[in-house]
Design a protein around this motif. Structure first.
Motif, mmCIF file in Angstrom:
data_model
loop_
_atom_site.group_PDB
_atom_site.id
_atom_site.type_symbol
_atom_site.label_atom_id
_atom_site.label_comp_id
_atom_site.label_asym_id
_atom_site.label_seq_id
_atom_site.Cartn_x
_atom_site.Cartn_y
_atom_site.Cartn_z
ATOM 1 N N GLN D 27 0.855 -1.181 0.000
ATOM 2 C CA GLN D 27 0.000 0.000 0.000
ATOM 3 C C GLN D 27 0.896 1.237 0.000
ATOM 4 O O GLN D 27 2.040 1.190 0.456
ATOM 5 C CB GLN D 27 -0.941 0.018 1.212
ATOM 6 C CG GLN D 27 -0.234 -0.098 2.554
ATOM 7 C CD GLN D 27 -1.204 -0.057 3.724
ATOM 8 O OE1 GLN D 27 -2.390 -0.194 3.555
ATOM 9 N NE2 GLN D 27 -0.686 0.142 4.902
ATOM 10 N N THR D 28 0.373 2.325 -0.520
ATOM 11 C CA THR D 28 1.197 3.535 -0.612
ATOM 12 C C THR D 28 0.511 4.711 0.081
ATOM 13 O O THR D 28 0.884 5.857 -0.106
ATOM 14 C CB THR D 28 1.431 3.915 -2.085
ATOM 15 O OG1 THR D 28 0.156 4.039 -2.715
ATOM 16 C CG2 THR D 28 2.244 2.865 -2.798
ATOM 17 N N THR D 29 -0.502 4.385 0.891
ATOM 18 C CA THR D 29 -1.200 5.461 1.587
ATOM 19 C C THR D 29 -0.230 6.206 2.497
ATOM 20 O O THR D 29 0.653 5.623 3.109
ATOM 21 C CB THR D 29 -2.334 4.902 2.443
ATOM 22 O OG1 THR D 29 -1.793 3.818 3.206
ATOM 23 C CG2 THR D 29 -3.459 4.385 1.598
ATOM 24 N N SER D 32 -1.390 8.515 8.590
ATOM 25 C CA SER D 32 -2.585 9.214 9.045
ATOM 26 C C SER D 32 -2.571 9.186 10.564
ATOM 27 O O SER D 32 -2.559 8.109 11.161
ATOM 28 C CB SER D 32 -3.813 8.505 8.464
ATOM 29 O OG SER D 32 -4.908 8.672 9.303
ATOM 30 N N ASN D 49 -1.675 14.657 8.907
ATOM 31 C CA ASN D 49 -0.784 13.795 8.120
ATOM 32 C C ASN D 49 0.679 14.167 8.345
ATOM 33 O O ASN D 49 1.570 13.611 7.716
ATOM 34 C CB ASN D 49 -1.112 13.899 6.630
ATOM 35 C CG ASN D 49 -2.442 13.282 6.310
ATOM 36 O OD1 ASN D 49 -2.700 12.156 6.712
ATOM 37 N ND2 ASN D 49 -3.305 14.032 5.620
ATOM 38 N N GLY D 70 -0.891 3.228 8.900
ATOM 39 C CA GLY D 70 -0.011 3.197 7.720
ATOM 40 C C GLY D 70 1.395 2.752 8.056
ATOM 41 O O GLY D 70 2.336 3.541 8.028
ATOM 42 N N ASN D 73 4.801 3.517 6.054
ATOM 43 C CA ASN D 73 5.569 4.760 6.133
ATOM 44 C C ASN D 73 6.701 4.623 7.149
ATOM 45 O O ASN D 73 6.669 5.185 8.253
ATOM 46 C CB ASN D 73 4.641 5.914 6.519
ATOM 47 C CG ASN D 73 3.506 6.082 5.520
ATOM 48 O OD1 ASN D 73 3.717 6.599 4.426
ATOM 49 N ND2 ASN D 73 2.317 5.589 5.880
ATOM 50 N N ALA D 145 -3.361 -0.165 8.573
ATOM 51 C CA ALA D 145 -4.112 0.674 7.640
ATOM 52 C C ALA D 145 -5.304 1.280 8.360
ATOM 53 O O ALA D 145 -5.536 0.999 9.543
ATOM 54 C CB ALA D 145 -4.584 -0.163 6.451
ATOM 55 N N ASP D 146 -6.082 2.068 7.639
ATOM 56 C CA ASP D 146 -7.256 2.689 8.238
ATOM 57 C C ASP D 146 -8.311 1.634 8.576
ATOM 58 O O ASP D 146 -8.324 0.548 8.013
ATOM 59 C CB ASP D 146 -7.863 3.714 7.270
ATOM 60 C CG ASP D 146 -6.986 4.950 7.177
ATOM 61 O OD1 ASP D 146 -6.095 5.106 8.048
ATOM 62 O OD2 ASP D 146 -7.171 5.720 6.230
#
Ligand SMILES: [Mg+2]
Ligand SMILES: [Mg+2]
Ligand SMILES: [Mg+2]
Ligand SMILES: [Mg+2]
Ligand SMILES: [Mg+2]
Ligand SMILES: [Mg+2]
Ligand SMILES: [Mg+2]
Ligand SMILES: [Mg+2]
Ligand SMILES: [Mg+2]
Ligand SMILES: [Mg+2]
Ligand SMILES: [Mg+2]
Ligand SMILES: [Mg+2]
Ligand SMILES: [Mg+2]
Ligand SMILES: [Mg+2]
Ligand SMILES: [Mg+2]
Ligand SMILES: [Mg+2]
Ligand SMILES: [Mg+2]
Ligand SMILES: [Mg+2]
Ligand SMILES: [Mg+2]
Ligand SMILES: [Mg+2]
Ligand SMILES: [Mg+2]
Ligand SMILES: [Mg+2]
Ligand SMILES: [Mg+2]
Ligand SMILES: [Mg+2]
Ligand SMILES: [Mg+2]
Ligand SMILES: [Mg+2]
Ligand SMILES: [Mg+2]
Ligand SMILES: [Mg+2]
Ligand SMILES: [Mg+2]
Ligand SMILES: [Mg+2]
Ligand SMILES: [Mg+2]
Lengths: 356, 356, 356, 356, 356
Positions: D27-29, D32, D49, D70, D73, D145-146
């Motif tokens: 994933q590249t989000t 958050s 962010n 996330g 990151n 993730a979210d």
């Protein structure tokens, strides 16, 4: 849960704790009391049916062993219990033949429960619920019914030469448990023989009746039940060896350690036999499958050879007007020859598949 | 329980604790005594059949190893036991070949029981019950019969160079146990080879005889019995390493730790082989089922092809007066063609099902 | 027990404890010694085939890592062992490739044994017996042969930036074990992929060859062997974390705890895969049985439909003089119709049974 | 071992301990960050962010909960870790989604890892790796993730009435774990429903496709994987209850005990379902065998009745010149009658065998 | 993981810890309160539907037992909980019928959860979630609905003779648990009878319906569920015996030990039945296989005898012009004789294979 009560009623009356309820096999025999008093110099054995004689604990440097047979005589056992100041819950356990082996320590006595397994006169394996009260200089044993494994022990007490006449009630307690454990060895030996016999039977038998799985199933249940009767005694003897009750002589501990070692050996044997019995079912299933394989091969060989041949014969049994082969001179013999060739080729095929 | 006594009697005489009863294989060989005396400077080995020679424990900074073969000679072993002040229960265990491995600590000596597994001259796996008494400067070992795994050890004692000549009886005890455990490795290696051989056999064999399940079952029982003979020694060595008996030198503990490590390795191997043997039966069953599947396919293909064709031939073998097909010119050839088409369609069908 | 020695001889020579015997794969490569000296400021790496270079332990605030490849060079390893004052039993274990993972604490060093599992150049899983001696400021590692999982670690030591250059021999010990455990993760990941592939194969394959049970059996043995190579390291790392040897810095314990956590994760994965492999055989058996069921249905449908029809055709193929049906005008057509009805009824029957 | 590397490379780079490597789904989000500050009087929630906002830990009697979504990151998470003085190994574990549940105690904070199992919007079971740092007055949570299970918890914090507003960070930690464990209950409830549905399917289904064993196998693997994700949390909560870190209020322990009790209940349910899934395969196999038995009976009855009758018809279809039966007046009818008798007798035979 | 949510929603609202949520069977009955006050001299029993009456705890050397039926009345139970100062989590557990058996110690009272198993009027096994609060001189019990196993206990309290009137609330707590455990015995006895009945059914039944595996599967699940309801109580009673709460009299410990002994016996019985139920499936599978073997033998014998004979008849049903055998005088009789010989030979063959 889909457990439903059947015709039988499982509704129990919740009795007051300490209420005595005999749960063994139905019997109406009167109480039978056997009293042995001994020390290094004297020995006396008496037999009675009167409860009062069970109070007959001499003291005076004598060891008294009072054995009571007949757990169905609840009243009488309660009377004895009151005399020896037994706890109501102890009395409940003495007559409850479903009680598992255990040890309870009280201020002045030990209470030990165990199962006596032995082969009775008619060579039938018998399981008896036995309770033992161990005091400073007396021992009470309670048995379901007559007959036990202590006759050799009584002979040794009678004999003036035995070590037992020199020792106290704690050694007698050991000697009683030793007799119990020695009999466990004979029970598991019989069990081992039964397994071997069944194993031989499985390999040799040819019919596929349900008798064999029935026998394996029965052995499975036997090993589970024997296990359940014997295993808790291991913990009982272990705790007995560690109790700090005052009337246990130091040199008796060597004997209790040996006893513990023996009960561990019994338990290891049971677990060994258990695994063997379990694998019997697997082996039996394998052998059945092997047999079915054999059956299928016979059927397949017979059908595969003759069904095509029958088809060919069917061809030339047809009633068509124009079937030139039928009218050739050697048609019949050629066909028979062709059939023989097919027959032989099929045999070769099955031989190559190693089915023949 | 439905265990019934067979012809054989399982009724045991409950003997006085400490009564010696030999339970090994029948033999009448006389007692055979081997005495080794050594220290850093001297070495002497003697052999005798006279019990009195077993009392020949020098002292004087010498280590004495007395090995006695022939557990059937109960009298003689009792005499030796009295001389070395062994407990009656120890004497009972020395001659009881069913005794499981254990260690007993007494004030002046250790008593260790173990099973010696080794391949005798004829390469037959032999199991022998061995007892060891370890004193301050002497060791007694009792064996069922002649033949053991200690020859290399004796050679090392004889050789002036070995570490063992510099050390006491505690190191000799270690060396004896080390020889025992080293032989366990060879036994389990042989066992591993046997499993591999049987596994190969299962995959290659084509007949569905009962020989294979028979062999798997025998391996199962072997692994259970070897396990039972070896596993308790792990606990024995563990406790040996923790004993506080005074004649155990500190630097011997390094060796005992190593021995403990080795016996754990043996036990892990046994449990590994155990799982392998168990899965052999599952694999064998699977392979039998695979074979039966093959057999069934052959039968089904043959029957499914020829039974319908035979039916068609049967139709035209009927004797009805009015069957117009029979009288057409090419009826026979058309029918043969139709049958060939059916035959080919069936082959296609079975090919699509991947049965061919 | 029916274990008999085969052609191969399992008779072992019982060697003196501490006798070095290499039991790994045959090789004649010479000893290969790799020496790394480093501290925060300096780094030097040397390579040699001379034993004396392995004595090259600088001290002076430097950490020395001496890696020795070639356990077949018993003489040379013994020489190194004498220089570093290793116990004879440690030397025996260093060259015994069957030794299980363990940790031994000595006064001035730790001795750690483990198995290195990794994929070599040709992607073949390789298992190597590795020993590690951990001293105050030096580490010795002994490997069976060339090739290992430490190249990335050596690069990090070479790089001036790494944490490792700031730390002592205890952190190097941790880093070596971390490299070992990180590789275990890749081995079990490969194992997991293999299981998934085989599972897919089982569902898709149509032939009932013995190849699949063979593969499952091989996976079973692999998982058991990997388990055996890896599991004891869990206890080793646990004890390493609790050792009170003086040269273990407090902040290294955080790293050892993390390592322990990782090895537990490896062990949990192995046990997960173990259960999966075991259930593969069950699933395969079920699928075989399902297939046999399909085969049997085809046979039963074909036979059940055509055998009765063939019988009817056989009836009217008989040659009795008086069979009135044969001479009716539409007998043949009526019969064909009746057969068609039977055929359709059978189809309905099998459809209702859901076999079609 | 026959594990060979496939196309895929299992060669891992052995990274420096503490190297962060994200191993979750691609994933590249962007990162958050959700920040909640509250005490009895005030409540404020912010979203951002920018990494720097995660340093926004007020103190001043306020509890701060910073949730970071996330894990891909890595850079940003490392920056946050440096600010909060997290150990490099902790940072490695935060982003390693394969890390098993565990608890690490540091001087000023606790580090807790667990797996969040929940049904996402599309009702798909989702498994997320979550890390939690618990400090004196702040909590950091890191999610893959979210999307999470904490919405109700956030509502309760927002509401002024909840107990949580009166309590410290330790109670917030409990509340987060409680939300996790409450969701485990819903997951295992769904699992139980799935087992029941499959069980019903097995009894009702008639085809012998491979779909059912496939489903059972999938359930087996699910239960093993859920078990593996959940079981270690039991030990984590147990140790959490026993930690002596200073910012854990005494009255929070009652809540942790209750949490421990709930996780035990979850684990017991999993083991219950595990046994049920395992026995599903046995039951399925039994039912297949039952069906095959039915099939075989139909075949056997049809074949056993009509094959002999067909043979008899075949006899009278032969073309011998001298077959007197063919020329008797009622031969045909007598034969039909005889066949009917055989037919009925066969039916009786199979009825007596209870096959009909 | 392939667990997908079905129509049903498994999404739970994560409630605040301590939120009461009744999860038992739907019911709308009002709360029903039963209050018993007694000491050696007095006895009074009242019944009420008003919550305030549950505050009616006298003190004054009296023991008060307040029993509340109807866990669906959350409000009322919360009111009672506030009066008796119960922890919010305790209130949550009281109405959560899925809560496993446990014991929580608070400063002034004990909280005990257990499952009541008993046969209700209609002989249906009923499982009820029961909570008990034990204070210095009062006991609260909370039940799901009306009906319980305490009627005999209430009678004993009413009777002036019973031991219970002389003792405190701690003895009443024991008596309640004893009534629960006594009922477990009747449940497992019913279970044992059900197993025996099914075992007999398996051996006697002839059809291969799916009813039997269905029943075995149901028994498996029952034994697992009963096990789960009962086993945790063993640990509860064990901890109860070791608690140091001040209002537990010393002489009550003898009774708790006895209770512990009884619950162990219940657990051992459950595990025994568990193994029996598991082996039922194995036995059933074996018996099915045996039956299939029988079926296959019948088919094989019939087909193997008549298929070759039918082929021979087919040969002489062919219409070749030149078939000399057809025209011999006794050809027909010779052929019939030959067929009879083949028939007998086949019988002998199958007899020798012991299939007949
Ligand atoms: Mg009672
Ligand atoms: Mg019983
Ligand atoms: Mg008796
Ligand atoms: Mg004895
Ligand atoms: Mg048991
Ligand atoms: Mg003994
Ligand atoms: Mg099995
Ligand atoms: Mg004896
Ligand atoms: Mg010998
Ligand atoms: Mg050795
Ligand atoms: Mg054992
Ligand atoms: Mg070693
Ligand atoms: Mg050696
Ligand atoms: Mg290498
Ligand atoms: Mg690592
Ligand atoms: Mg292992
Ligand atoms: Mg980590
Ligand atoms: Mg299996
Ligand atoms: Mg790493
Ligand atoms: Mg995972
Ligand atoms: Mg998330
Ligand atoms: Mg909760
Ligand atoms: Mg696990
Ligand atoms: Mg709770
Ligand atoms: Mg199975
Ligand atoms: Mg909640
Ligand atoms: Mg009720
Ligand atoms: Mg009771
Ligand atoms: Mg449970
Ligand atoms: Mg009792
Ligand atoms: Mg099974």
């Amino acid at each position: 849960m889909n457990l439903k009560k059947k015709k039988k009623s499982y509704k129990v009356k919740n009795l007051s704790p300490g209420t005595m309820a005999y749960r063994g096999k139905k019997q109406t025999t009167a109480i039978s009391i056997d009293i042995i008093n001994y020390n290094g110099d004297s020995y006396k054995r008496e037999h009675s049916n009167r409860v009062e004689d069970a109070f007959n604990h001499k003291g005076n440097d004598q060891v008294t062993w009072i054995n009571i047979n007949g757990l169905n005589n609840i009243k009488e056992i309660e009377t004895i219990g009151l005399h020896y100041e037994l706890h109501p819950l102890t009395l409940e356990d003495i007559v409850n033949t479903h009680q598992r082996p255990k040890i309870d320590e009280f201020e002045n006595h030990l209470y030990i429960v165990f199962k006596m397994l032995y082969f009775k006169d008619d060579d039938q394996l018998t399981k008896e619920h036995v309770s033992m009260i161990v005091g400073k200089d007396y021992i009470l044993t309670f048995q379901e019914a007559d007959g036990d494994v202590f006759d050799d022990l009584r002979d040794r007490i009678n004999s003036t030469k035995g070590r037992i006449r020199m020792r106290g009630a704690d050694y007698l307690m050991y000697a009683i448990l030793d007799a119990i454990v020695d009999n466990y060895f004979s029970v598991i030996e019989a069990f081992g023989d039964k397994i071997e016999e069944l194993e031989r039977h499985i390999f040799e038998s040819s019919t596929s009746s349900n008798e064999t799985p029935n026998k394996i199933q029965a052995l499975k249940q036997d090993v589970l039940k024997i296990r359940r009767a014997i295993f808790p005694l291991r913990e009982v003897i272990n705790r007995l060896d560690k109790t700090d009750i005052n009337f246990l002589e130091i040199k008796t501990h060597d004997y209790l350690k040996d006893l513990h070692d023996h009960i561990i050996q019994v338990c290891e044997s049971i677990d060994l036999y258990r695994e063997m019995v379990w694998s019997l079912m697997d082996m039996y299933m394998t052998i059945i499958n092997n047999k079915m394989n054999e059956v299928m091969k016979v059927l397949t060989i017979m059908a595969s050879i003759f069904i095509p041949l029958t088809f060919i014969a069917g061809i030339y049994g047809m009633n068509f007007d124009h079937m030139p082969e039928l009218h050739t001179k050697n048609g019949y013999y050629i066909l028979l020859g062709a059939m023989a060739v097919i027959f032989v080729l099929m045999l070769f095929y099955f031989r190559r598949k190693k089915w023949l």
